[in-house]
Write a protein that holds these residues in place. Structure first.
Motif, PDB file in Angstrom:
ATOM      1  N   ALA A  29     -17.422  43.843 -64.869  1.00 26.33           N
ATOM      2  CA  ALA A  29     -18.306  44.159 -63.902  1.00 26.33           C
ATOM      3  C   ALA A  29     -19.884  43.964 -64.511  1.00 26.33           C
ATOM      4  CB  ALA A  29     -18.286  45.391 -63.257  1.00 26.33           C
ATOM      5  N   ARG A  30     -19.741  44.334 -65.682  1.00 28.90           N
ATOM      6  CA  ARG A  30     -21.333  44.697 -66.344  1.00 28.90           C
ATOM      7  C   ARG A  30     -21.703  43.262 -67.135  1.00 28.90           C
ATOM      8  NH1 ARG A  30     -21.255  50.679 -68.537  1.00 28.90           N
ATOM      9  NH2 ARG A  30     -22.477  49.757 -69.987  1.00 28.90           N
ATOM     10  N   GLY A  31     -20.562  42.697 -67.588  1.00 30.77           N
ATOM     11  CA  GLY A  31     -20.776  41.384 -68.445  1.00 30.77           C
ATOM     12  C   GLY A  31     -21.099  41.685 -69.849  1.00 30.77           C
ATOM     13  N   GLU A  32     -20.634  42.933 -70.232  1.00 30.68           N
ATOM     14  CA  GLU A  32     -21.123  43.697 -71.604  1.00 30.68           C
ATOM     15  C   GLU A  32     -19.615  43.960 -72.232  1.00 30.68           C
ATOM     16  OE1 GLU A  32     -25.081  46.015 -70.578  1.00 30.68           O
ATOM     17  OE2 GLU A  32     -23.233  47.167 -70.804  1.00 30.68           O
ATOM     18  N   CYS A  33     -19.625  44.310 -73.873  1.00 35.05           N
ATOM     19  CA  CYS A  33     -18.471  44.444 -74.411  1.00 35.05           C
ATOM     20  C   CYS A  33     -18.853  45.361 -75.509  1.00 35.05           C
ATOM     21  CB  CYS A  33     -17.959  43.382 -74.836  1.00 35.05           C
ATOM     22  SG  CYS A  33     -18.922  42.563 -76.155  1.00 35.05           S
ATOM     23  N   LEU A  34     -17.993  46.175 -76.036  1.00 34.35           N
ATOM     24  CA  LEU A  34     -18.135  46.930 -77.380  1.00 34.35           C
ATOM     25  C   LEU A  34     -17.991  45.981 -78.638  1.00 34.35           C
ATOM     26  CD1 LEU A  34     -16.598  50.190 -76.190  1.00 34.35           C
ATOM     27  CD2 LEU A  34     -18.941  49.649 -76.596  1.00 34.35           C
ATOM     28  N   VAL A  35     -18.504  46.134 -79.313  1.00 34.01           N
ATOM     29  CA  VAL A  35     -18.139  45.629 -80.923  1.00 34.01           C
ATOM     30  C   VAL A  35     -18.344  46.781 -81.731  1.00 34.01           C
ATOM     31  CG1 VAL A  35     -18.783  43.993 -82.672  1.00 34.01           C
ATOM     32  CG2 VAL A  35     -19.359  43.277 -80.003  1.00 34.01           C
ATOM     33  N   GLU A  36     -16.941  47.026 -82.636  1.00 30.00           N
ATOM     34  CA  GLU A  36     -16.938  48.171 -83.335  1.00 30.00           C
ATOM     35  C   GLU A  36     -16.356  47.703 -84.802  1.00 30.00           C
ATOM     36  OE1 GLU A  36     -14.435  51.512 -81.802  1.00 30.00           O
ATOM     37  OE2 GLU A  36     -14.282  50.168 -79.915  1.00 30.00           O
ATOM     38  N   GLY A  37     -17.107  48.487 -85.818  1.00 30.40           N
ATOM     39  CA  GLY A  37     -17.085  48.143 -86.994  1.00 30.40           C
ATOM     40  C   GLY A  37     -17.896  47.321 -87.683  1.00 30.40           C
ATOM     41  N   ALA A  38     -18.472  47.521 -89.012  1.00 34.51           N
ATOM     42  CA  ALA A  38     -19.571  46.888 -89.759  1.00 34.51           C
ATOM     43  C   ALA A  38     -19.101  45.385 -89.721  1.00 34.51           C
ATOM     44  CB  ALA A  38     -19.683  47.652 -90.931  1.00 34.51           C
ATOM     45  N   ARG A  39     -17.943  45.019 -90.150  1.00 31.43           N
ATOM     46  CA  ARG A  39     -17.744  43.670 -90.238  1.00 31.43           C
ATOM     47  C   ARG A  39     -17.750  42.893 -88.846  1.00 31.43           C
ATOM     48  NH1 ARG A  39     -12.078  42.314 -92.513  1.00 31.43           N
ATOM     49  NH2 ARG A  39     -11.428  43.199 -90.264  1.00 31.43           N
ATOM     50  N   GLU A  40     -17.294  43.443 -87.861  1.00 30.60           N
ATOM     51  CA  GLU A  40     -17.258  42.863 -86.699  1.00 30.60           C
ATOM     52  C   GLU A  40     -18.862  42.734 -85.933  1.00 30.60           C
ATOM     53  OE1 GLU A  40     -14.887  41.060 -85.510  1.00 30.60           O
ATOM     54  OE2 GLU A  40     -13.849  41.797 -87.349  1.00 30.60           O
ATOM     55  N   ILE A  41     -19.468  43.725 -86.140  1.00 24.48           N
ATOM     56  CA  ILE A  41     -20.881  43.682 -85.816  1.00 24.48           C
ATOM     57  C   ILE A  41     -21.811  42.787 -86.610  1.00 24.48           C
ATOM     58  CG2 ILE A  41     -23.045  45.108 -85.627  1.00 24.48           C
ATOM     59  CD1 ILE A  41     -21.302  47.537 -85.433  1.00 24.48           C
ATOM     60  N   ASP A  42     -21.446  42.610 -87.823  1.00 16.53           N
ATOM     61  CA  ASP A  42     -21.961  41.430 -88.747  1.00 16.53           C
ATOM     62  C   ASP A  42     -21.874  40.271 -88.281  1.00 16.53           C
ATOM     63  OD1 ASP A  42     -23.929  41.416 -90.745  1.00 16.53           O
ATOM     64  OD2 ASP A  42     -22.285  40.806 -92.093  1.00 16.53           O
ATOM     65  N   ARG A  43     -20.479  40.056 -87.934  1.00 19.85           N
ATOM     66  CA  ARG A  43     -20.033  38.864 -87.485  1.00 19.85           C
ATOM     67  C   ARG A  43     -20.620  38.484 -86.046  1.00 19.85           C
ATOM     68  NH1 ARG A  43     -13.586  38.961 -88.616  1.00 19.85           N
ATOM     69  NH2 ARG A  43     -13.555  38.486 -90.769  1.00 19.85           N
ATOM     70  N   ALA A  44     -20.733  39.311 -85.259  1.00 23.12           N
ATOM     71  CA  ALA A  44     -21.440  38.967 -83.740  1.00 23.12           C
ATOM     72  C   ALA A  44     -22.780  38.821 -84.044  1.00 23.12           C
ATOM     73  CB  ALA A  44     -21.004  40.346 -82.948  1.00 23.12           C
ATOM     74  N   LEU A  45     -23.470  39.364 -84.696  1.00 25.64           N
ATOM     75  CA  LEU A  45     -24.886  38.948 -85.043  1.00 25.64           C
ATOM     76  C   LEU A  45     -25.233  37.812 -85.791  1.00 25.64           C
ATOM     77  CD1 LEU A  45     -26.018  42.622 -86.497  1.00 25.64           C
ATOM     78  CD2 LEU A  45     -26.366  41.694 -84.149  1.00 25.64           C
ATOM     79  N   ARG A  46     -24.377  37.311 -86.491  1.00 23.68           N
ATOM     80  CA  ARG A  46     -24.561  36.212 -87.129  1.00 23.68           C
ATOM     81  C   ARG A  46     -24.224  35.047 -86.161  1.00 23.68           C
ATOM     82  NH1 ARG A  46     -20.808  35.819 -91.189  1.00 23.68           N
ATOM     83  NH2 ARG A  46     -20.183  38.030 -91.370  1.00 23.68           N
ATOM     84  N   SER A  47     -23.207  35.218 -85.258  1.00 19.32           N
ATOM     85  CA  SER A  47     -22.863  34.340 -84.213  1.00 19.32           C
ATOM     86  C   SER A  47     -23.854  34.286 -82.974  1.00 19.32           C
ATOM     87  CB  SER A  47     -21.564  34.402 -83.577  1.00 19.32           C
ATOM     88  OG  SER A  47     -21.543  35.613 -82.668  1.00 19.32           O
ATOM     89  N   GLY A  48     -24.888  34.966 -83.162  1.00 23.59           N
ATOM     90  CA  GLY A  48     -25.984  34.849 -81.916  1.00 23.59           C
ATOM     91  C   GLY A  48     -25.817  36.060 -80.999  1.00 23.59           C
ATOM     92  N   PHE A  49     -24.970  36.690 -81.103  1.00 21.06           N
ATOM     93  CA  PHE A  49     -25.068  38.143 -79.901  1.00 21.06           C
ATOM     94  C   PHE A  49     -26.069  38.779 -80.129  1.00 21.06           C
ATOM     95  CE2 PHE A  49     -23.536  42.545 -79.583  1.00 21.06           C
ATOM     96  CZ  PHE A  49     -23.232  42.453 -78.178  1.00 21.06           C
ATOM     97  N   ARG A  50     -26.676  39.424 -79.212  1.00 23.90           N
ATOM     98  CA  ARG A  50     -27.768  40.180 -79.203  1.00 23.90           C
ATOM     99  C   ARG A  50     -27.437  41.565 -78.480  1.00 23.90           C
ATOM    100  NH1 ARG A  50     -28.837  38.333 -82.885  1.00 23.90           N
ATOM    101  NH2 ARG A  50     -30.007  36.646 -83.446  1.00 23.90           N
TER     102      ARG A  50
END
Length: 71
Positions: A29-50
């Motif tokens: 409904a919100r078009g959002e997600c949770l990203v948990e953990g330093a490694r996964e957050i790092d990966r998401a940021l490097r892939s362009g996630f804001r």
């Protein structure tokens, strides 16, 4: 990035709002997600996630590039 805010309770409205994202229907409904953990957050940021919000006990576990992208 907004000024960091210290949260000391799970009863905080921002925390309650984030917890709702554990439900698939809420994420869709919100078009959002949770990203948990330093490694996964790092990966998401490097892939362009804001992120719209970041909750962390310790930012030191993120790579220097990941922390720089949050700034």
């Amino acid at each position: 990035m907004a000024t960091p805010m210290r949260i000391t309770s799970t009863k905080n409205d921002r925390v309650k709002d984030a917890i709702l994202l554990e439900k698939p229907r809420e994420r869709a409904a919100r078009g959002e997600c949770l990203v948990e953990g330093a490694r996964e957050i790092d990966r998401a940021l490097r892939s362009g996630f804001r992120p719209t919000a970041v909750f962390s006990r310790e930012m030191a576990q993120l790579s220097a590039g990941g922390v720089a992208q949050l700034a």
